[in-house]
Design a protein around this motif. Sequence first.
Motif, short mmCIF file in Angstrom:
data_model
loop_
_atom_site.label_atom_id
_atom_site.label_comp_id
_atom_site.label_asym_id
_atom_site.label_seq_id
_atom_site.Cartn_x
_atom_site.Cartn_y
_atom_site.Cartn_z
N UNK A 49 -10.71 -9.47 -18.79
CA UNK A 49 -9.69 -9.87 -17.85
C UNK A 49 -8.66 -8.76 -17.67
N UNK A 50 -8.17 -8.20 -18.76
CA UNK A 50 -7.17 -7.14 -18.70
C UNK A 50 -7.77 -5.88 -18.06
N UNK A 51 -9.00 -5.54 -18.42
CA UNK A 51 -9.65 -4.36 -17.85
C UNK A 51 -9.80 -4.49 -16.34
N UNK A 52 -10.22 -5.66 -15.88
CA UNK A 52 -10.38 -5.87 -14.44
C UNK A 52 -9.04 -5.73 -13.72
N UNK A 53 -7.98 -6.30 -14.28
CA UNK A 53 -6.68 -6.17 -13.63
C UNK A 53 -6.16 -4.74 -13.68
N UNK A 54 -6.45 -3.99 -14.74
CA UNK A 54 -6.07 -2.58 -14.77
C UNK A 54 -6.79 -1.79 -13.69
N UNK A 55 -8.07 -2.06 -13.50
CA UNK A 55 -8.83 -1.36 -12.46
C UNK A 55 -8.31 -1.74 -11.07
N UNK A 56 -8.06 -3.02 -10.84
CA UNK A 56 -7.53 -3.44 -9.54
C UNK A 56 -6.16 -2.82 -9.27
N UNK A 57 -5.32 -2.76 -10.29
CA UNK A 57 -4.00 -2.15 -10.13
C UNK A 57 -4.13 -0.66 -9.81
N UNK A 58 -5.04 0.03 -10.49
CA UNK A 58 -5.26 1.45 -10.22
C UNK A 58 -5.74 1.67 -8.79
N UNK A 59 -6.63 0.82 -8.33
CA UNK A 59 -7.15 0.94 -6.96
C UNK A 59 -6.03 0.72 -5.94
N UNK A 60 -5.24 -0.32 -6.15
CA UNK A 60 -4.15 -0.61 -5.21
C UNK A 60 -3.13 0.52 -5.19
N UNK A 61 -2.78 1.05 -6.38
CA UNK A 61 -1.83 2.16 -6.42
C UNK A 61 -2.39 3.41 -5.75
N UNK A 62 -3.67 3.69 -5.98
CA UNK A 62 -4.29 4.86 -5.35
C UNK A 62 -4.32 4.70 -3.84
N UNK A 63 -4.68 3.53 -3.35
CA UNK A 63 -4.70 3.30 -1.90
C UNK A 63 -3.29 3.40 -1.31
N UNK A 64 -2.32 2.86 -2.02
CA UNK A 64 -0.93 2.98 -1.55
C UNK A 64 -0.48 4.42 -1.48
N UNK A 65 -0.84 5.22 -2.50
CA UNK A 65 -0.48 6.63 -2.48
C UNK A 65 -1.18 7.36 -1.33
N UNK A 66 -2.46 7.09 -1.12
CA UNK A 66 -3.19 7.72 -0.02
C UNK A 66 -2.58 7.35 1.33
N UNK A 67 -2.18 6.09 1.48
CA UNK A 67 -1.56 5.64 2.73
C UNK A 67 -0.23 6.36 2.94
N UNK A 68 0.56 6.46 1.88
CA UNK A 68 1.84 7.17 1.96
C UNK A 68 1.60 8.63 2.33
N UNK A 69 0.63 9.28 1.69
CA UNK A 69 0.33 10.68 1.96
C UNK A 69 -0.14 10.86 3.41
N UNK A 70 -0.95 9.95 3.91
CA UNK A 70 -1.41 10.02 5.29
C UNK A 70 -0.22 9.93 6.25
N UNK A 71 0.65 8.96 6.02
CA UNK A 71 1.80 8.80 6.91
C UNK A 71 2.72 10.02 6.81
N UNK A 72 2.93 10.53 5.61
CA UNK A 72 3.87 11.64 5.41
C UNK A 72 3.35 12.93 6.01
N UNK A 73 2.07 13.25 5.78
CA UNK A 73 1.54 14.55 6.19
C UNK A 73 0.87 14.54 7.56
N UNK A 74 0.19 13.47 7.91
CA UNK A 74 -0.62 13.46 9.13
C UNK A 74 -0.01 12.58 10.22
N UNK A 75 0.37 11.41 9.86
CA UNK A 75 0.79 10.44 10.88
C UNK A 75 2.26 10.41 11.12
N UNK A 76 2.90 11.56 11.26
CA UNK A 76 4.36 11.58 11.42
C UNK A 76 4.83 10.91 12.71
#
Length: 81
Positions: A49-76
């Motif tokens: 249970x804890x491992x699955x939530x850690x993986x899901x949290x990592x995925x959500x944080x990575x996607x959020x960072x990628x979205x932020x990077x896209x908006x900051x660098x490309x989608x101004x």
Amino acid sequence: MSSTKDSTEDQIDTSEVGGLEEIVPEPLMPVWKRIELIQQFRETHGDTYVTVFEVLTAIVLALGYLWWAYIYFIGDNVVTI
């Protein structure tokens, strides 16, 4: 002194000690049963249970960072508020 304390604790029979269901009032028993189910689930599947939530949290944080990077660098000029 520690030998007296150890011998006193050895004299206590804890084999038939119940849980909190002995002191929980009857109107709260449905809530207590749900808590027991959650605790049994955590005891059975805790590590997975804890491992699955850690993986899901990592995925959500990575996607959020990628979205932020896209908006900051490309989608101004893409997002206008």
